[in-house]
Write an enzyme that holds these catalytic residues in place. Structure first.
Site, PDB file in Angstrom:
ATOM      1  N   LYS A 269      18.181   4.823   1.597  1.00  0.00           N
ATOM      2  CA  LYS A 269      17.868   3.632   0.799  1.00  0.00           C
ATOM      3  C   LYS A 269      19.569   4.194   0.757  1.00  0.00           C
ATOM      4  O   LYS A 269      20.084   2.369   1.202  1.00  0.00           O
ATOM      5  CB  LYS A 269      17.504   3.137  -0.155  1.00  0.00           C
ATOM      6  CG  LYS A 269      17.645   1.788  -1.306  1.00  0.00           C
ATOM      7  CD  LYS A 269      16.660   1.854  -2.232  1.00  0.00           C
ATOM      8  CE  LYS A 269      17.796   2.420  -3.492  1.00  0.00           C
ATOM      9  NZ  LYS A 269      17.323   2.111  -4.869  1.00  0.00           N
TER      10      LYS A 269
ATOM     11  N   ASP B 230      14.037  -1.265  -1.642  1.00  0.00           N
ATOM     12  CA  ASP B 230      14.354  -0.692  -3.345  1.00  0.00           C
ATOM     13  C   ASP B 230      12.977  -1.351  -3.211  1.00  0.00           C
ATOM     14  O   ASP B 230      11.958  -1.844  -2.482  1.00  0.00           O
ATOM     15  CB  ASP B 230      14.944  -1.416  -3.855  1.00  0.00           C
ATOM     16  CG  ASP B 230      14.870  -2.930  -3.713  1.00  0.00           C
ATOM     17  OD1 ASP B 230      14.809  -3.784  -3.158  1.00  0.00           O
ATOM     18  OD2 ASP B 230      15.918  -2.668  -5.214  1.00  0.00           O
TER      19      ASP B 230
END
Length: 214
Positions: free
Chosen positions: A124, A142
């Site tokens: 991420k 997320d």
């Protein structure tokens, strides 16, 4: 998990997002690629606002890996001790700074694999840096995007990698650059976890979520 929306519905959703906010921005403050990496690494299990408060002074004195190493782990902790998991994060920031100096001449690499090799940098974080700094259409999934993707049917998936792939496969290419920012902001402020603000939602009529609020 909602069913995958069709192409025309997805295009209409992102057309609306674009009309409302043509150039969505990430909310983490940074001054260069290095401070962006550090800010995103610090943001794990913390709010962007909390990270910004902690890094405001930090990035004035340590905006390169060399300066961060000069500050040292103890000095870094003094700046970030209001952030969750600050001791472990400080260790990672010092380690990644050392690697950047020794292996990359102090520069931040622009490949996902190289970024993910740095301590404290996962997929991420790497995708955020690739997207925000190098304008690569990487999708940083997320909890907000995971929730929005599955609730709406925009990009359903059983895990974050599946949702990332669903965005890449189904969102029209002209919306790929900003897709994850639109989805994060939508999840953070409208499609919130406990009681989504469906009455204020731009895409309420296109969303597959059955338990809509007024």
């Amino acid at each position: 998990m909602a069913q995958q929306l069709d192409y025309h519905t997805i295009r209409e959703i992102f057309t609306r997002f674009h009309a409302a906010e043509p150039e969505p921005k990430g909310e983490l403050h940074h001054v260069n690629a290095y401070t962006l990496v550090v800010a995103v690494a610090l943001s794990a299990q913390a709010t962007d606002a909390g990270v910004n408060k902690a890094t405001a002074r930090l990035f004035e004195i340590a905006d390169t890996p060399e300066k961060m190493l000069a500050l040292g782990e103890a000095g870094l902790i003094e700046h970030i001790k209001t952030i969750g998991l600050f001791r472990n994060k400080a260790k990672n920031v010092i380690k990644l700074s050392q690697i950047l100096v020794e292996q990359y001449g102090g520069a931040v690499p622009c490949s996902r694999a190289a970024l993910q090799s740095l301590p404290g940098v996962g997929r991420k974080t790497a995708n955020v840096v690739l997207n925000m700094w190098w304008r690569y259409p990487a999708q940083a999934v997320d909890t907000h995007i995971f929730r929005v993707g599955n609730r709406t049917g925009l990009c359903p998936g059983k895990d974050v990698v599946a949702v990332e792939r669903a965005i890449e496969d189904n969102v029209p290419v002209d919306f790929q650059q900003h897709a994850h920012h639109w989805l994060i902001l939508h999840g953070r402020y409208i499609c919130v976890a406990r009681k989504p603000k469906c009455g204020a939602c731009l895409i309420r009529d296109l969303c597959q979520f059955e338990e809509k609020t007024e």
